[in-house]
Write a protein that holds these residues in place. Structure first.
Motif, PDB file in Angstrom:
ATOM      1  N   MET A 160      54.341 -14.518  20.874  1.00  0.00           N
ATOM      2  CA  MET A 160      54.691 -13.987  19.560  1.00  0.00           C
ATOM      3  C   MET A 160      53.439 -13.407  18.901  1.00  0.00           C
ATOM      4  N   TYR A 161      53.592 -12.222  18.343  1.00  0.00           N
ATOM      5  CA  TYR A 161      52.469 -11.539  17.689  1.00  0.00           C
ATOM      6  C   TYR A 161      52.587 -11.689  16.181  1.00  0.00           C
ATOM      7  N   ASN A 191      48.281 -13.629  19.179  1.00  0.00           N
ATOM      8  CA  ASN A 191      49.360 -13.305  20.108  1.00  0.00           C
ATOM      9  C   ASN A 191      49.479 -14.449  21.102  1.00  0.00           C
ATOM     10  N   THR A 192      50.603 -15.152  21.044  1.00  0.00           N
ATOM     11  CA  THR A 192      50.824 -16.295  21.931  1.00  0.00           C
ATOM     12  C   THR A 192      52.010 -16.025  22.834  1.00  0.00           C
ATOM     13  N   PRO A 193      51.962 -16.465  24.097  1.00  0.00           N
ATOM     14  CA  PRO A 193      53.079 -16.224  25.018  1.00  0.00           C
ATOM     15  C   PRO A 193      54.376 -16.830  24.479  1.00  0.00           C
ATOM     16  N   ASP A 194      55.461 -16.061  24.587  1.00  0.00           N
ATOM     17  CA  ASP A 194      56.755 -16.569  24.117  1.00  0.00           C
ATOM     18  C   ASP A 194      57.844 -16.464  25.182  1.00  0.00           C
ATOM     19  N   GLY A 195      57.420 -16.141  26.421  1.00  0.00           N
ATOM     20  CA  GLY A 195      58.374 -16.073  27.515  1.00  0.00           C
ATOM     21  C   GLY A 195      59.068 -14.744  27.655  1.00  0.00           C
ATOM     22  N   ALA A 196      58.836 -13.835  26.697  1.00  0.00           N
ATOM     23  CA  ALA A 196      59.519 -12.541  26.749  1.00  0.00           C
ATOM     24  C   ALA A 196      58.729 -11.494  27.524  1.00  0.00           C
ATOM     25  N   SER A 229      47.098 -17.062  25.327  1.00  0.00           N
ATOM     26  CA  SER A 229      46.975 -16.848  23.891  1.00  0.00           C
ATOM     27  C   SER A 229      45.722 -16.040  23.579  1.00  0.00           C
TER      28      SER A 229
END
Length: 228
Positions: free
Chosen positions: A1-2, A17-22, A60
């Motif tokens: 998520m950004y 910016n963290t990974p969100d699986g998308a 991240s």
């Protein structure tokens, strides 16, 4: 998520910016440079002329994104030397200093704020950016022609090109294209029809917009915006 917010450093933006699986999309040219923090490392993102796709597994990131033309003075390196690159800050500053900065960010209760403090501290010890560069960005972002802008600012075209290489990493025409791309993306993301986006952003027509988007991002506008 950004996520992003305005920085305490005038004209800059702080983001995470963290990974969100998308799955993350490419980083697109925007005329800016960034001070980055990820997994214990401080890095610098130079000015992009093409989409940048991070390598390796998602991770991240945090960053301070500097207004176009302001980072080279803070970092002490001409922008063109970092064009389309991500480099360790220790390649630009003394390694012992960077190691201390990394330790400080790692230990901070809020690493993002600590990263911002690095930028603020550097800015306090650095001469303010040339105001001509800010006026140049403003005029080009309004869609003004490069030659007319140079004349208005009282700068010869060769001098302007040389100063742009140092400040932005590329010449004024490339900067104008990238700023126009960002105007078009903002309009299209807001739901403006493509034909209207093209005209309002400064393109001759929708096919011109389509060509420029593909050249600068590597994909069609519909795909870029998630429309397939």
């Amino acid at each position: 998520m950004y996520a992003e917010r305005a920085s305490r450093l005038t004209g800059a933006v702080v983001w995470t910016n963290t990974p969100d699986g998308a799955g993350g999309g490419p980083v697109l040219p925007d005329g800016c440079m960034d001070l980055l923090w990820s997994e214990g490392r401080l890095l610098v993102a130079g000015p992009d002329t093409r989409p940048y796709v991070p390598e390796g597994p998602p991770r991240s990131w945090a960053g301070v994104r500097f207004y176009p033309g302001t980072a080279p003075a803070l970092l002490g390196v001409p922008a063109h030397e970092l064009r389309d690159l991500r480099v360790d800050l220790a390649d630009l500053w003394p390694s012992a200093r960077v190691r201390r900065l990394c330790e400080g960010v790692e230990a901070a209760p809020d690493p993002v704020a600590a990263l911002e403090d690095i930028a603020l501290g550097r800015a306090a010890r650095t001469t303010a950016p040339d105001p001509l560069l800010g006026r140049l960005v403003e005029r080009l972002d309004e869609g003004r022609p490069v030659a007319a802008t140079a004349a208005e600012l009282g700068v010869g075209t060769r001098t302007l090109h040389r100063r742009c290489l140092s400040a932005f990493g590329y010449g004024p025409k490339a900067l104008a294209r990238i700023l126009r791309l960002q105007r078009a993306l903002a309009l299209a993301r807001a739901g403006t029809p493509y034909a209207e986006t093209a005209l309002r952003a400064g393109y001759a027509d929708q096919p011109h917009l389509a060509r420029e988007v593909r050249e600068l991002t590597g994909m069609p506008l519909g795909t870029l915006l998630g429309g397939g």
